[in-house]
Scaffold this active site. Sequence first.
Site, PDB file in Angstrom:
ATOM      1  N   ASP A 134       0.825  -1.216   0.000  1.00  0.00           N
ATOM      2  CA  ASP A 134       0.000   0.000   0.000  1.00  0.00           C
ATOM      3  C   ASP A 134       0.858   1.264   0.000  1.00  0.00           C
ATOM      4  OD1 ASP A 134      -2.717   1.340   1.965  1.00  0.00           O
ATOM      5  OD2 ASP A 134      -2.701   0.692  -0.136  1.00  0.00           O
ATOM      6  N   LYS A 166       3.354   1.387  -5.279  1.00  0.00           N
ATOM      7  CA  LYS A 166       3.936   0.658  -6.425  1.00  0.00           C
ATOM      8  C   LYS A 166       3.051   0.799  -7.669  1.00  0.00           C
ATOM      9  CE  LYS A 166       4.040  -3.418  -4.499  1.00  0.00           C
ATOM     10  NZ  LYS A 166       3.491  -3.090  -3.163  1.00  0.00           N
ATOM     11  N   LYS A 224       1.788  -8.477 -13.296  1.00  0.00           N
ATOM     12  CA  LYS A 224       1.824  -8.666 -11.832  1.00  0.00           C
ATOM     13  C   LYS A 224       1.519 -10.138 -11.599  1.00  0.00           C
ATOM     14  CE  LYS A 224      -0.152  -7.037  -7.408  1.00  0.00           C
ATOM     15  NZ  LYS A 224       0.690  -6.092  -6.675  1.00  0.00           N
ATOM     16  N   ASP A 257      -5.087  -3.832  -8.794  1.00  0.00           N
ATOM     17  CA  ASP A 257      -3.825  -3.491  -9.454  1.00  0.00           C
ATOM     18  C   ASP A 257      -3.845  -3.821 -10.946  1.00  0.00           C
ATOM     19  OD1 ASP A 257      -1.283  -4.010  -6.858  1.00  0.00           O
ATOM     20  OD2 ASP A 257      -3.035  -2.710  -6.966  1.00  0.00           O
ATOM     21  N   GLU A 314       5.278  -5.918 -11.414  1.00  0.00           N
ATOM     22  CA  GLU A 314       4.993  -5.459 -10.059  1.00  0.00           C
ATOM     23  C   GLU A 314       4.917  -6.632  -9.094  1.00  0.00           C
ATOM     24  OE1 GLU A 314       1.521  -2.947  -9.339  1.00  0.00           O
ATOM     25  OE2 GLU A 314       1.721  -3.282  -7.169  1.00  0.00           O
ATOM     26  N   GLY A 315       5.594  -6.489  -7.967  1.00  0.00           N
ATOM     27  CA  GLY A 315       5.539  -7.518  -6.936  1.00  0.00           C
ATOM     28  C   GLY A 315       4.266  -7.386  -6.125  1.00  0.00           C
ATOM     29  N   ALA A 316       4.269  -8.079  -4.986  1.00  0.00           N
ATOM     30  CA  ALA A 316       3.118  -8.019  -4.082  1.00  0.00           C
ATOM     31  C   ALA A 316       3.637  -7.708  -2.681  1.00  0.00           C
ATOM     32  CB  ALA A 316       2.367  -9.344  -4.075  1.00  0.00           C
ATOM     33  N   GLY A 317       3.242  -6.597  -2.129  1.00  0.00           N
ATOM     34  CA  GLY A 317       3.755  -6.201  -0.819  1.00  0.00           C
ATOM     35  C   GLY A 317       5.129  -5.567  -0.947  1.00  0.00           C
TER      36      GLY A 317
HETATM   37  N1  LIG Z   1       1.940   9.952  -4.550  1.00  0.00           N
HETATM   38  C1  LIG Z   1       0.649   9.565  -4.486  1.00  0.00           C
HETATM   39  N2  LIG Z   1      -0.340  10.428  -4.841  1.00  0.00           N
HETATM   40  C2  LIG Z   1      -1.643  10.055  -4.782  1.00  0.00           C
HETATM   41  N3  LIG Z   1      -2.066   8.827  -4.375  1.00  0.00           N
HETATM   42  C3  LIG Z   1      -1.103   7.954  -4.009  1.00  0.00           C
HETATM   43  C4  LIG Z   1       0.290   8.252  -4.057  1.00  0.00           C
HETATM   44  N4  LIG Z   1       0.975   7.156  -3.645  1.00  0.00           N
HETATM   45  C5  LIG Z   1       0.066   6.219  -3.352  1.00  0.00           C
HETATM   46  N5  LIG Z   1      -1.188   6.681  -3.583  1.00  0.00           N
HETATM   47  C6  LIG Z   1      -2.460   5.974  -3.335  1.00  0.00           C
HETATM   48  O1  LIG Z   1      -2.267   5.140  -2.194  1.00  0.00           O
HETATM   49  C7  LIG Z   1      -2.959   3.889  -2.364  1.00  0.00           C
HETATM   50  C8  LIG Z   1      -1.932   2.752  -2.321  1.00  0.00           C
HETATM   51  O2  LIG Z   1      -1.080   2.876  -3.444  1.00  0.00           O
HETATM   52  P1  LIG Z   1      -0.788   1.622  -4.392  1.00  0.00           P
HETATM   53  O3  LIG Z   1      -2.062   0.909  -4.707  1.00  0.00           O
HETATM   54  O4  LIG Z   1       0.025   2.112  -5.517  1.00  0.00           O
HETATM   55  O5  LIG Z   1       0.073   0.729  -3.401  1.00  0.00           O
HETATM   56  P2  LIG Z   1       0.879  -0.588  -3.726  1.00  0.00           P
HETATM   57  O6  LIG Z   1       2.245  -0.446  -3.179  1.00  0.00           O
HETATM   58  O7  LIG Z   1       0.774  -0.878  -5.187  1.00  0.00           O
HETATM   59  O8  LIG Z   1       0.066  -1.672  -2.886  1.00  0.00           O
HETATM   60  P3  LIG Z   1       0.075  -3.273  -3.053  1.00  0.00           P
HETATM   61  O9  LIG Z   1       1.151  -3.767  -2.127  1.00  0.00           O
HETATM   62  O10 LIG Z   1      -1.306  -3.671  -2.621  1.00  0.00           O
HETATM   63  O11 LIG Z   1       0.328  -3.589  -4.488  1.00  0.00           O
HETATM   64  C9  LIG Z   1      -3.653   3.982  -3.730  1.00  0.00           C
HETATM   65  O12 LIG Z   1      -4.987   4.471  -3.529  1.00  0.00           O
HETATM   66  C10 LIG Z   1      -2.844   5.041  -4.459  1.00  0.00           C
HETATM   67  O13 LIG Z   1      -3.601   5.712  -5.453  1.00  0.00           O
HETATM   68  C1  LIG Z   2      -3.217  -7.364   0.136  1.00  0.00           C
HETATM   69  C2  LIG Z   2      -2.088  -6.372  -0.052  1.00  0.00           C
HETATM   70  N1  LIG Z   2      -2.622  -5.219  -0.785  1.00  0.00           N
HETATM   71  C3  LIG Z   2      -0.927  -6.970  -0.826  1.00  0.00           C
HETATM   72  N2  LIG Z   2      -1.408  -7.382  -2.122  1.00  0.00           N
HETATM   73  C4  LIG Z   2      -0.266  -8.134  -0.129  1.00  0.00           C
HETATM   74  C5  LIG Z   2       0.613  -7.658   0.999  1.00  0.00           C
HETATM   75  C6  LIG Z   2       1.336  -8.792   1.688  1.00  0.00           C
HETATM   76  C7  LIG Z   2       2.212  -8.293   2.825  1.00  0.00           C
HETATM   77  C8  LIG Z   2       2.856  -9.425   3.593  1.00  0.00           C
HETATM   78  C9  LIG Z   2       3.828  -8.903   4.653  1.00  0.00           C
HETATM   79  O1  LIG Z   2       4.932  -8.411   4.278  1.00  0.00           O
HETATM   80  O2  LIG Z   2       3.439  -8.870   5.844  1.00  0.00           O
HETATM   81 MG   LIG Z   3       0.003  -2.492  -6.173  1.00  0.00          MG
END
Ligand SMILES: Nc1ncnc2c1ncn2[C@@H]1O[C@H](COP(=O)(O)OP(=O)(O)OP(=O)(O)O)[C@@H](O)[C@H]1O
Ligand SMILES: C[C@H](N)[C@H](N)CCCCCC(=O)O
Ligand SMILES: [Mg+2]
Length: 220
Positions: free
Chosen positions: A12, A15, A37, A52, A114-117
């Site tokens: 979150d 990414k 992904k 994603d 893209e990875g996960a987490g």
């Molecule tokens: N710089 C930013 N400006 C606006 N929104 C952002 C920004 N960075 C992150 N967000 C928002 O924060 C939330 C989490 O971002 P994102 O989904 O890219 O996380 P992630 O790292 O891909 O998560 P995951 O591990 O689930 O793949 C999303 O709603 C995204 O739009």
């Molecule tokens: C559901 C979440 N948005 C991600 N896709 C998965 C995050 C796994 C995190 C695991 C960990 O590092 O504790």
């Molecule tokens: Mg993501």
Amino acid sequence: MTALFVAGTGTDIGKTHVACALIRALKARGVAVDAFKPVVSGFDPEAPAASDPARLAEALGDPAALPRISPRRYRAPLAPNLAARLEGDTLALEDLAADCRAALAGDHELMLVEGAGGVMSPLTDEATNLDLIAALDLPVLLIAGSYLGTISHVLTALVALRARNVAIAAIVMSESLDAPDLFQTADALRAFERETPIFLAPRDEHWDAKALAEHLTKGL
Ligand SMILES: Nc1ncnc2c1ncn2[C@@H]1O[C@H](COP(=O)(O)OP(=O)(O)OP(=O)(O)O)[C@@H](O)[C@H]1O
Ligand SMILES: C[C@H](N)[C@H](N)CCCCCC(=O)O
Ligand SMILES: [Mg+2]
């Protein structure tokens, strides 16, 4: 460079947000970009638009690409191995790596995986994102937040990546909600990480990743 692994210092963190902005900027430069992904958790098949793969597909201008972008989709918002197990699946690193290699063999100039987490988040019962990155031998685009505590998370991720000889193409600090000043935090990080360029993504869903795209496509 024909592929980048988009890794995070956590979940979150930004990414997908950064990957989508980078896709838009690369397309604007005429770069044939694609995204993959290998596994997504927290996926709601009744409301896929916020997922994603749907966001990546939208950025690519190909909404129908969702199943190609993420062939392994699980509902539970948990680490992929746990989410898969709840649906009777057991994930294996070699299968995820094979899926990525098949995607990397496609017709594109640059593939974003893209990875996960985060970097050390589990993908399977025995392997983390880092193990997949090492298996694929891809350079990493490391995405960090700007929250209090992010500096330790970035430096720790860098230690883990460098211990496996992973190349880091760039760091992007994506502005977090309720965080200290983005520019001050980035300067504080730069005092400890002088090797890798650090790009800033201020809180803006329409962030223009032009400078990042230029950096990453030098020599393409
Ligand atoms: N710089 C930013 N400006 C606006 N929104 C952002 C920004 N960075 C992150 N967000 C928002 O924060 C939330 C989490 O971002 P994102 O989904 O890219 O996380 P992630 O790292 O891909 O998560 P995951 O591990 O689930 O793949 C999303 O709603 C995204 O739009
Ligand atoms: C559901 C979440 N948005 C991600 N896709 C998965 C995050 C796994 C995190 C695991 C960990 O590092 O504790
Ligand atoms: Mg993501």
